[in-house]
Design a protein around this motif. Structure first.
Motif, PDB file in Angstrom:
ATOM      1  N   TRP A  82       3.187   4.981   8.044  1.00 28.29           N
ATOM      2  CA  TRP A  82       1.890   5.163   7.419  1.00 28.29           C
ATOM      3  C   TRP A  82       1.909   4.629   5.997  1.00 28.29           C
ATOM      4  O   TRP A  82       2.939   4.645   5.334  1.00 28.29           O
ATOM      5  N   THR A  83       0.772   4.194   5.511  1.00 24.15           N
ATOM      6  CA  THR A  83       0.646   3.821   4.103  1.00 24.15           C
ATOM      7  C   THR A  83       0.510   5.100   3.281  1.00 24.15           C
ATOM      8  O   THR A  83       0.349   6.192   3.840  1.00 24.15           O
ATOM      9  N   ALA A  84       0.538   4.965   1.972  1.00 23.38           N
ATOM     10  CA  ALA A  84       0.375   6.127   1.088  1.00 23.38           C
ATOM     11  C   ALA A  84      -0.979   6.805   1.297  1.00 23.38           C
ATOM     12  O   ALA A  84      -1.114   8.008   1.104  1.00 23.38           O
ATOM     13  N   ASP A  85      -1.991   6.040   1.705  1.00 25.65           N
ATOM     14  CA  ASP A  85      -3.328   6.596   1.955  1.00 25.65           C
ATOM     15  C   ASP A  85      -3.482   7.176   3.354  1.00 25.65           C
ATOM     16  O   ASP A  85      -4.560   7.624   3.723  1.00 25.65           O
ATOM     17  N   LYS A 133      -5.847  -5.056   8.740  1.00 22.70           N
ATOM     18  CA  LYS A 133      -5.482  -5.959   7.650  1.00 22.70           C
ATOM     19  C   LYS A 133      -4.004  -6.306   7.793  1.00 22.70           C
ATOM     20  O   LYS A 133      -3.142  -5.428   7.771  1.00 22.70           O
ATOM     21  N   PHE A 134      -3.701  -7.596   7.934  1.00 23.71           N
ATOM     22  CA  PHE A 134      -2.313  -8.037   8.050  1.00 23.71           C
ATOM     23  C   PHE A 134      -1.577  -7.780   6.738  1.00 23.71           C
ATOM     24  O   PHE A 134      -2.137  -7.954   5.657  1.00 23.71           O
ATOM     25  N   ILE A 135      -0.295  -7.402   6.831  1.00 20.53           N
ATOM     26  CA  ILE A 135       0.483  -7.099   5.628  1.00 20.53           C
ATOM     27  C   ILE A 135       1.014  -8.359   4.954  1.00 20.53           C
ATOM     28  O   ILE A 135       1.326  -8.337   3.770  1.00 20.53           O
ATOM     29  N   ALA A 136       1.144  -9.452   5.705  1.00 21.61           N
ATOM     30  CA  ALA A 136       1.617 -10.730   5.164  1.00 21.61           C
ATOM     31  C   ALA A 136       1.177 -11.845   6.108  1.00 21.61           C
ATOM     32  O   ALA A 136       0.974 -11.599   7.300  1.00 21.61           O
ATOM     33  N   GLN A 137       1.044 -13.043   5.593  1.00 29.43           N
ATOM     34  CA  GLN A 137       0.579 -14.169   6.416  1.00 29.43           C
ATOM     35  C   GLN A 137       1.504 -14.460   7.589  1.00 29.43           C
ATOM     36  O   GLN A 137       1.049 -14.834   8.653  1.00 29.43           O
ATOM     37  N   HIS A 138       2.798 -14.296   7.417  1.00 28.75           N
ATOM     38  CA  HIS A 138       3.765 -14.641   8.447  1.00 28.75           C
ATOM     39  C   HIS A 138       4.100 -13.478   9.383  1.00 28.75           C
ATOM     40  O   HIS A 138       4.939 -13.620  10.259  1.00 28.75           O
ATOM     41  N   SER A 139       3.467 -12.337   9.195  1.00 25.28           N
ATOM     42  CA  SER A 139       3.830 -11.144   9.957  1.00 25.28           C
ATOM     43  C   SER A 139       2.717 -10.720  10.912  1.00 25.28           C
ATOM     44  O   SER A 139       1.542 -10.749  10.558  1.00 25.28           O
ATOM     45  N   GLU A 166       0.809  -1.221   0.000  1.00 26.55           N
ATOM     46  CA  GLU A 166       0.000   0.000   0.000  1.00 26.55           C
ATOM     47  C   GLU A 166       0.841   1.269   0.000  1.00 26.55           C
ATOM     48  O   GLU A 166       0.535   2.237   0.685  1.00 26.55           O
ATOM     49  N   GLY A 167       1.934   1.273  -0.748  1.00 24.64           N
ATOM     50  CA  GLY A 167       2.780   2.450  -0.852  1.00 24.64           C
ATOM     51  C   GLY A 167       3.763   2.633   0.289  1.00 24.64           C
ATOM     52  O   GLY A 167       4.518   3.593   0.307  1.00 24.64           O
ATOM     53  N   ALA A 168       3.778   1.730   1.240  1.00 25.97           N
ATOM     54  CA  ALA A 168       4.725   1.805   2.359  1.00 25.97           C
ATOM     55  C   ALA A 168       5.845   0.800   2.143  1.00 25.97           C
ATOM     56  O   ALA A 168       5.642  -0.260   1.558  1.00 25.97           O
ATOM     57  N   VAL A 169       7.030   1.149   2.611  1.00 22.12           N
ATOM     58  CA  VAL A 169       8.187   0.261   2.540  1.00 22.12           C
ATOM     59  C   VAL A 169       8.772   0.143   3.949  1.00 22.12           C
ATOM     60  O   VAL A 169       9.040   1.155   4.597  1.00 22.12           O
ATOM     61  N   LEU A 170       8.932  -1.088   4.424  1.00 21.99           N
ATOM     62  CA  LEU A 170       9.521  -1.339   5.742  1.00 21.99           C
ATOM     63  C   LEU A 170      10.615  -2.380   5.613  1.00 21.99           C
ATOM     64  O   LEU A 170      10.433  -3.396   4.941  1.00 21.99           O
TER      65      LEU A 170
END
Length: 106
Positions: free
Chosen positions: A41-44, A77-83, A11-15
């Motif tokens: 934050w996400t881009a939105d 909303k989870f960003i990934a299944q393992h996270s 969603e426009g975020a990088v971590l």
């Protein structure tokens, strides 16, 4: 020992989450920052959070309990299944509301 990290883009975020080797587990484990002290934050404008954070007053659950967390909320909303990291989609938590003073002060 080499330094490792796990890279997330959503969603426009990088971590980039640093990882450390846990002797007891016998594997690398992500080391999560405190998103209350260092927000992301996400881009939105949606806040990125850890799923075990105490829920805000705007959360909604299928079955409310005494210990509601962000990860159990319908807006999360989870960003990934393992996270255990995710995004809060509750409109009152948007970044724009933090600047204008509307919404939660979390």
């Amino acid at each position: 020992m080499e330094k490792k990290s796990r890279h997330y883009e959503f969603e426009g975020a990088v971590l980039d989450m640093p990882m450390f080797y846990d002797e007891l587990a016998g594997r690398y484990i992500e080391e999560y920052r405190n998103f209350n002290e260092e927000p992301a934050w996400t881009a939105d404008g949606c806040p990125i959070m850890h799923s075990v954070e105490d829920a805000c007053p705007y959360g909604k659950w299928d079955e409310p309990s005494r210990c509601n967390t962000c990860g159990e909320c319908k807006f999360f909303k989870f960003i990934a299944q393992h996270s255990p990291l995710g995004v809060c989609r509750q409109k009152k938590q948007l970044w724009a509301n933090k600047i204008t003073g509307r919404g939660s002060n979390m």
